[in-house]
Design a protein around this motif. Structure first.
Motif, short mmCIF file in Angstrom:
data_model
loop_
_atom_site.label_atom_id
_atom_site.label_comp_id
_atom_site.label_asym_id
_atom_site.label_seq_id
_atom_site.Cartn_x
_atom_site.Cartn_y
_atom_site.Cartn_z
N SER A 134 7.06 8.88 -5.63
CA SER A 134 6.58 8.54 -4.29
C SER A 134 6.89 9.66 -3.31
CB SER A 134 7.20 7.22 -3.83
OG SER A 134 8.58 7.34 -3.55
N HIS A 135 8.06 10.27 -3.43
CA HIS A 135 8.40 11.36 -2.52
C HIS A 135 7.56 12.60 -2.81
CE1 HIS A 135 11.97 10.00 -0.17
NE2 HIS A 135 11.97 9.07 -1.11
N THR A 136 7.25 12.84 -4.06
CA THR A 136 6.39 13.98 -4.39
C THR A 136 4.99 13.78 -3.85
OG1 THR A 136 7.70 14.33 -6.41
CG2 THR A 136 5.57 15.44 -6.27
N ALA A 137 4.45 12.57 -4.01
CA ALA A 137 3.13 12.27 -3.45
C ALA A 137 3.13 12.40 -1.94
CB ALA A 137 2.69 10.87 -3.88
N TYR A 138 4.23 12.02 -1.31
CA TYR A 138 4.38 12.14 0.14
C TYR A 138 4.31 13.60 0.58
CZ TYR A 138 6.87 11.60 4.67
OH TYR A 138 7.26 11.61 5.99
N GLU A 139 4.96 14.49 -0.15
CA GLU A 139 4.92 15.92 0.20
C GLU A 139 3.50 16.46 0.04
OE1 GLU A 139 7.31 17.48 1.63
OE2 GLU A 139 8.86 15.95 1.29
N LEU A 140 2.82 16.08 -1.02
CA LEU A 140 1.44 16.53 -1.23
C LEU A 140 0.53 15.98 -0.13
CD1 LEU A 140 1.33 15.93 -5.08
CD2 LEU A 140 1.18 18.17 -3.97
N MET A 196 -5.43 11.92 -3.11
CA MET A 196 -4.09 11.89 -3.70
C MET A 196 -4.11 10.76 -4.69
SD MET A 196 -0.99 13.09 -3.85
CE MET A 196 -0.85 12.64 -5.59
N THR A 197 -4.27 11.12 -5.99
CA THR A 197 -4.49 10.12 -7.03
C THR A 197 -3.19 9.80 -7.75
OG1 THR A 197 -6.72 10.99 -7.35
CG2 THR A 197 -5.85 9.55 -9.06
N LEU A 198 -2.95 8.51 -7.95
CA LEU A 198 -1.77 8.03 -8.66
C LEU A 198 -2.19 7.47 -10.00
CD1 LEU A 198 -0.17 6.04 -5.66
CD2 LEU A 198 0.13 8.47 -6.23
N THR A 237 0.86 -1.18 0.00
CA THR A 237 0.00 0.00 0.00
C THR A 237 0.90 1.23 0.00
OG1 THR A 237 -0.07 -0.03 2.42
CG2 THR A 237 -1.87 -1.14 1.25
N PHE A 238 0.33 2.39 -0.31
CA PHE A 238 1.15 3.60 -0.33
C PHE A 238 1.72 3.86 1.07
CE2 PHE A 238 1.88 8.16 0.15
CZ PHE A 238 2.73 8.37 -0.93
N ALA A 239 3.05 3.99 1.14
CA ALA A 239 3.77 4.26 2.39
C ALA A 239 3.48 3.21 3.47
CB ALA A 239 3.46 5.65 2.92
N ARG A 240 3.01 2.03 3.04
CA ARG A 240 2.67 0.92 3.95
C ARG A 240 1.54 1.30 4.91
NH1 ARG A 240 7.51 -1.82 6.64
NH2 ARG A 240 6.60 -3.77 5.92
N LEU A 241 0.67 2.17 4.44
CA LEU A 241 -0.48 2.61 5.22
C LEU A 241 -1.59 1.57 5.18
CD1 LEU A 241 -0.42 6.29 4.01
CD2 LEU A 241 -0.35 5.61 6.42
N PRO A 242 -2.56 1.68 6.08
CA PRO A 242 -3.70 0.75 6.03
C PRO A 242 -4.55 0.97 4.79
CG PRO A 242 -4.11 2.49 7.62
CD PRO A 242 -2.68 2.63 7.21
N ARG A 243 -5.25 -0.07 4.39
CA ARG A 243 -6.24 0.06 3.33
C ARG A 243 -7.45 0.82 3.86
NH1 ARG A 243 -5.73 -5.47 3.50
NH2 ARG A 243 -7.97 -5.54 4.01
N PRO A 279 2.76 13.31 9.07
CA PRO A 279 1.46 13.42 8.38
C PRO A 279 0.48 12.31 8.73
CG PRO A 279 3.19 12.73 6.85
CD PRO A 279 3.87 13.17 8.10
N PHE A 280 0.99 11.11 9.02
CA PHE A 280 0.09 9.99 9.25
C PHE A 280 -0.41 9.95 10.69
CE2 PHE A 280 3.27 8.25 6.03
CZ PHE A 280 2.59 8.81 4.97
#
Length: 344
Positions: free
Chosen positions: A314-320, A134-136, A36-42, A93-94
């Motif tokens: 991935s780092h750009t999405a993390y900043e957003l 945050m759409t990929l 998952t993104f950044a190993r976050l929960p679904r 952020p999380f």
């Protein structure tokens, strides 16, 4: 700490549980478990989210190299290396907001019009829960249905479009919906605030000077990659902040805004682009803006040796995501202070 290796959930004021964070990499190695993104929960594990990270594996609107349909999962794989504290923005952020991976929006790869409708409807559902997106991607065609959905909630939005290309052309082979046309359609449909539009990082050959004339008529300002190089990221970010003001802002990032040295894995590379450092610093400089949702598109892993592009994405999405999480937390605090003031 839970038995699943997730970060422990910190009790919030009033006894509520805090946001559920990513998997604890001190217990489960980064290369293990679901990506998952950044190993976050679904999303289905937490029920609702303040920020939903969602993939759109669609690339039927490309005009050159395909492969961006695999971009979202490549970004997720690269995001295994992200960590819970963001020193550049001095934020966790999380812990500030519930961020969750909402999986993918499956769209018909053989019918662009139907795919656009499907993406819009799915975005409506997610935004209807109160989440920011945050759409990929996926290719840049997906920005149009996402903007339609965001505009239903916020009205016409300001747009910052990071890209090597304008993406305001009229048609390709008679097709109105492609990765080169979303922002012309968005202006025509009245879903963008034309007093607050800007391209960032554009460069390279065009079909003709009329491309720039038409783009200006739509309301776009342009900060070229050469402008960033000559003026510096701080001045550029300040100019963009002034143009946007406090309007609801949507940021759309085509990874080809980066130079091919920093993002080889994309469909239409152009020499002379931004460095990943410049892109990250400009995005960080927009942290005071009212970012309501964002997308990051055109990562094509088949051309991405050593995952250079996926890591940058991935780092750009993390900043957003960090910006949106901070704003969710700030809004929650304002609401709590207002409620306390009313009870006194």
């Amino acid at each position: 700490m839970s038995s699943t290796g997730r970060q422990s959930e910190t009790p919030a004021p009033g006894g509520d549980r805090g946001p559920r964070g990513p998997v604890d990499s001190s217990r489960i190695p980064r290369y293990a478990g679901p990506a998952t993104f950044a190993r976050l929960p679904r999303l289905d594990e937490v029920g609702t989210a303040d920020v939903a990270v969602v993939g759109v594996p669609f690339d039927s609107g490309v005009s050159y190299r395909p492969g961006a349909r695999f971009g979202g999962n490549a970004i997720r794989e690269a995001s295994r290396l992200l960590r819970p504290y963001n020193p550049a923005q001095d934020a966790s952020p999380f812990a500030l907001a519930q961020v969750a991976d909402a999986g993918d929006i499956a769209a018909n790869p053989f019918n662009i019009n139907e795919a656009v409708e499907t993406i819009e409807a799915a975005a409506d559902d997610l935004l209807g829960t109160g989440a920011r997106l945050m759409t990929l991607g996926g290719d840049h065609t997906i920005a149009l249905p996402l903007l339609r959905s965001v505009a239903k909630k916020h009205g016409p939005v300001a747009l910052l479009h990071f890209d090597a290309h304008l993406d305001t052309w009229d048609t390709y082979f008679g097709a109105e919906y492609t990765h080169g046309t979303p922002f012309r359609r968005a202006v025509e449909e009245g879903i963008l605030d034309t007093s607050a539009l800007s391209h960032v990082g554009t460069r390279g050959p065009l079909y003709g000077k009329q491309d720039l004339t038409d783009d200006a008529k739509l309301g776009f300002g342009i900060v070229t990659s050469a402008d960033v190089m000559r003026r510096g990221v701080d001045e550029v970010a300040d100019q963009l902040r002034q143009r946007i003001g406090d309007r609801p802002l949507y940021i759309s990032i085509d990874i080809d805004v980066l130079d091919p040295a920093h993002a080889p894995g994309t469909g239409t590379p152009e020499a002379g682009g931004l460095t990943s450092r410049e892109l990250l610093e400009i995005v960080r400089g927009l942290s005071s803006c009212n970012l309501v949702s964002a997308d990051l598109v055109e990562v094509a892993p088949a051309y991405d040796h050593a995952e250079i592009t996926s890591v940058a994405a991935s780092h750009t999405a993390y900043e957003l995501t960090t910006i949106m999480s901070r704003q969710v937390d700030a809004g929650r605090q304002r609401h709590e202070h207002s409620a306390e003031a009313r009870t006194k």
